[in-house]
Design a protein around this motif. Structure first.
Motif, PDB file in Angstrom:
ATOM      1  N   SER A 196      18.660  15.772  11.840  1.00 32.68           N
ATOM      2  CA  SER A 196      17.295  15.612  11.044  1.00 32.68           C
ATOM      3  C   SER A 196      17.838  15.707   9.620  1.00 32.68           C
ATOM      4  O   SER A 196      18.874  16.303   9.215  1.00 32.68           O
ATOM      5  N   LYS A 197      17.284  14.926   8.771  1.00 30.97           N
ATOM      6  CA  LYS A 197      17.512  14.518   7.310  1.00 30.97           C
ATOM      7  C   LYS A 197      16.739  15.265   6.572  1.00 30.97           C
ATOM      8  O   LYS A 197      16.663  15.170   5.258  1.00 30.97           O
ATOM      9  N   LYS A 198      15.593  15.648   6.853  1.00 35.58           N
ATOM     10  CA  LYS A 198      14.485  16.276   6.066  1.00 35.58           C
ATOM     11  C   LYS A 198      14.870  17.929   5.953  1.00 35.58           C
ATOM     12  O   LYS A 198      15.054  18.650   6.774  1.00 35.58           O
ATOM     13  N   PRO A 199      14.988  18.262   4.426  1.00 34.51           N
ATOM     14  CA  PRO A 199      15.097  19.432   4.046  1.00 34.51           C
ATOM     15  C   PRO A 199      13.989  20.463   4.669  1.00 34.51           C
ATOM     16  O   PRO A 199      12.814  19.973   4.644  1.00 34.51           O
TER      17      PRO A 199
ATOM     18  N   HIS B 294      15.845  27.129   9.067  1.00 41.68           N
ATOM     19  CA  HIS B 294      15.751  25.892  10.005  1.00 41.68           C
ATOM     20  C   HIS B 294      15.308  25.916  11.208  1.00 41.68           C
ATOM     21  O   HIS B 294      15.704  26.900  12.062  1.00 41.68           O
TER      22      HIS B 294
ATOM     23  N   LYS C 127      22.920  20.748   6.290  1.00 45.36           N
ATOM     24  CA  LYS C 127      21.795  20.788   5.861  1.00 45.36           C
ATOM     25  C   LYS C 127      21.512  21.258   4.397  1.00 45.36           C
ATOM     26  O   LYS C 127      20.399  20.638   3.769  1.00 45.36           O
TER      27      LYS C 127
ATOM     28  N   LEU D  82      21.013  18.579   1.379  1.00 34.25           N
ATOM     29  CA  LEU D  82      19.751  17.774   1.371  1.00 34.25           C
ATOM     30  C   LEU D  82      19.110  18.442   0.226  1.00 34.25           C
ATOM     31  O   LEU D  82      18.302  17.703  -0.244  1.00 34.25           O
ATOM     32  N   TYR D  83      19.261  19.564  -0.342  1.00 32.28           N
ATOM     33  CA  TYR D  83      18.452  20.262  -1.309  1.00 32.28           C
ATOM     34  C   TYR D  83      19.013  19.630  -2.679  1.00 32.28           C
ATOM     35  O   TYR D  83      20.031  19.828  -2.847  1.00 32.28           O
TER      36      TYR D  83
END
Length: 614
Positions: free
Chosen positions: A358-361, A368, A437, A440-441
């Motif tokens: 998954s690439k959505k923060p 998570h 992850k 991603l922010y």
């Protein structure tokens, strides 16, 4: 009859055959008389209880027990007479008469055997039989065999209930009849009745318990919700079947056919009575293990494995006969297949974690879903550590760096160490995924807060479950440090603009214009940080308070010194009071508070899971 030597003394031979006296008639011996008496005694009792002369409602063993004992003794005497007659003259009419009497007696005993089994179904149920120990049964057996008059077992003498008293006397009657029929050569007739009656009871009991004869294809077609209900039912059934039903049946069978000649018969009877039901019962887990393997099935698979593992010593004891080896094998096979299924699912879990892309923060930098899922999964797995130690033995896994983790049980308990290291490895895989992850922010402080949140969630889950015992205090201390490290980096990066808006030395002398400029910069930076972090959150309330408390204590201290030094002359632009800082900070990191991890929620979840197990 005189011996030859005596005859040479008292009888002188004559040369004329015509002068010889006629041969003497055979003299009856004491044994002859005794055998005749046995036959006559037997005939009186056997003909008395002949079906053609006795009402069908009248039973020999339901009357006076003394007469039942006399009948069995008469049969025993008749058997001795027959053996004697065979040795003397196998064609004598007396032997034929004795044989006919024996057939009549066996017919009567077979009927009595059936009536006792039929009329005492409730008193011979496995639960009642199981409650009495073998010592009790021997005591009653001795009491019945030694007492010559009317049998009466009182509650004071043996401390048994009326149901147990009737049960034990029925068992003694069955044992006496079986021994008589087997020793007389009528074992097949006795066994046939016993198997028919007892098999129907066992099969009926299993049916009422919910045991179904399902094929593999039928099990594989079931929806998981339906199959899970059947697994829950099976977990209850196996407890009753092993602890009571099969156990009680084995006790009864061994007692009824306790004689030396009946031991092999006991084996064949027990095997025939239980084989269908037992194979069907112990074969169900194997079929479940062969179904499609998905993560949600793991814990029910472990429930089945744990149940068989717990009951296996009893299964092996109850089905110890060679003729029941297939039942033992089925139980072991089911356990092996269940273990294979668990190993496959553990490997699949690790693979799924590594492939998660998954690439959505996560909004707000919270916990998570991957972290929640895996840690809850591992928390429940830790409840099965006793069986998992055996299941994962020798299961290949990637080696953990010695510097990262060393199981506290490596020396004293190597199998448990393997489990600890596998769980530590799975958590490490999750943490490595979280590092990715965090990138991603866009805001670095936000990424550190995300890592702090997730590491805190992991630590809390470990500390409040059996994972803490498996991983040890050293693992916990190391990861607590990581939580503080991430929190410190978030604080430093996220609030650096606010701290730098104030002079490095807040007590330094400043002009009124310089002071006003600092107030403006601080006010703008502080409100911007609060505005931005109002959408961020820390899911653990206690951890959130610790973070805000740390920020507030440092900020209030520095701002208070600056405020007290420069408040005079800067009234027109002076910001809020130092005491207001805590009020403003109360509005940050609170979004999504419902996802908090607390000791209450953790224990409630764990208790809920355990309550749904066996």
């Amino acid at each position: 009859m005189p011996r030859k030597g005596m005859r040479s003394i008292f009888f002188k031979p004559s040369t004329s055959t015509s002068s010889l006296p006629p041969p003497p008639s055979p003299q009856r011996t004491f044994s002859d008389s005794l055998m005749d008496e046995n036959i006559e005694t037997a005939e009186k009792l056997i003909t008395k209880w002949d079906d053609s002369k006795v009402p069908t409602t009248t039973a020999l063993f339901s009357g006076t027990r003394q007469e039942a004992k006399q009948y069995l003794n008469a049969v025993k005497g008749l058997q001795s007479a027959m053996q004697y007659l065979v040795a003397q003259d196998s064609t004598s009419s007396t032997l034929v008469r004795a044989q006919l009497l024996m057939q009549l007696a066996m017919k009567t005993l077979q009927k009595e055997f059936y009536q006792i089994l039929s009329s005492n179904r409730e008193h011979l149920d496995p639960e009642t039989v199981t409650t009495r120990s073998s010592v009790d049964l021997r005591s009653v057996s001795d009491y019945v065999s030694d007492y010559d008059d009317e049998i009466s077992i009182t509650e004071d003498e043996f401390r048994v209930s009326e149901t147990e008293r009737v049960s034990m006397l029925a068992m003694e009657d069955l044992k006496a009849i079986a021994e008589s029929m087997i020793s007389s050569g009528y074992g097949k007739e006795c066994v046939k009745v016993y198997i028919i009656m007892r098999k129907s009871i066992v099969d009926e009991a299993l049916y009422h318990l919910g045991v179904e004869k399902l094929s593999l294809s039928q099990v594989q077609k079931l929806d998981w919700e339906v199959l899970e209900l059947k697994i829950k039912s099976w977990l209850q059934v196996v407890k009753v079947a092993v602890g009571t039903l099969f156990h009680g049946e084995r006790i009864l069978c061994d007692h009824v056919f306790a004689s030396d000649s009946g031991k092999r018969i006991a084996e064949s009877c027990f095997a025939e009575i239980t084989k269908d039901g037992a194979v069907s019962l112990f074969g169900f887990p194997e079929m479940v293990a062969k179904c499609k393997k998905t993560p949600e099935k793991m814990f029910r698979i472990l429930d089945l494995y744990e149940a068989i593992s717990d009951y296996l010593p009893q299964i092996e004891s109850i089905f110890s006969f060679e003729s029941t080896s297939n039942i033992r094998s089925q139980a072991v096979t089911s356990m092996v297949k269940l273990g294979d299924a668990v190993r496959t699912m553990l490997t699949d879990l690790e693979t799924a974690i590594q492939k998660e892309s998954s690439k959505k923060p996560v909004p707000g930098g919270g916990v998570h879903p991957l972290t929640r899922y895996v840690m809850n999964y591992l928390t429940f797995l830790a409840d099965y550590s006793g069986v998992l130690v055996d299941i994962i033995a020798d299961l290949p896994q990637s080696p953990l760096p010695e510097s990262y983790y060393r199981s506290p049980m490596r020396e004293e308990n190597p199998p448990a160490s393997e489990l600890s290291e596998r769980i530590a490895w799975i958590i490490l895989v999750v943490l490595c995924k979280l590092d990715g992850k965090a990138e991603l922010y866009k805001d670095v402080a936000h990424s550190y807060l995300f890592l702090a949140n997730n590491m805190q969630y992991v630590v809390v889950k470990v500390r409040k479950s059996n994972l803490g015992f498996l991983l040890g205090e050293e693992w916990l201390d190391k990861h607590k440090l990581k939580v503080r490290e991430y929190a410190s980096k978030y604080e430093r990066v996220g609030w650096s603009a606010v701290f730098s808006a104030l002079p490095e030395n807040p007590a330094a002398e400043l002009t009124a214009e310089q002071a006003r400029a600092c107030f403006v910069r601080f006010d703008a930076a502080f409100h911007e940080a609060c505005r931005k972090q109002a959408s961020w959150f820390v899911s653990d309330p206690k951890f959130r308070d610790e973070i805000k408390g740390s920020i507030a204590s440092k900020l209030v201290q520095k701002y208070s010194e600056f405020y007290e030094k420069n408040r005079v002359g800067s009234e027109s632009v002076r910001g809020f009071l130092p005491d207001d800082i805590g009020k403003y900070l109360s509005n940050i990191l609170c979004n999504g508070d419902s996802g908090s991890v607390s000791s209450h929620s953790s224990s409630t979840t764990s208790s809920s899971h355990r309550s749904n197990r066996r």
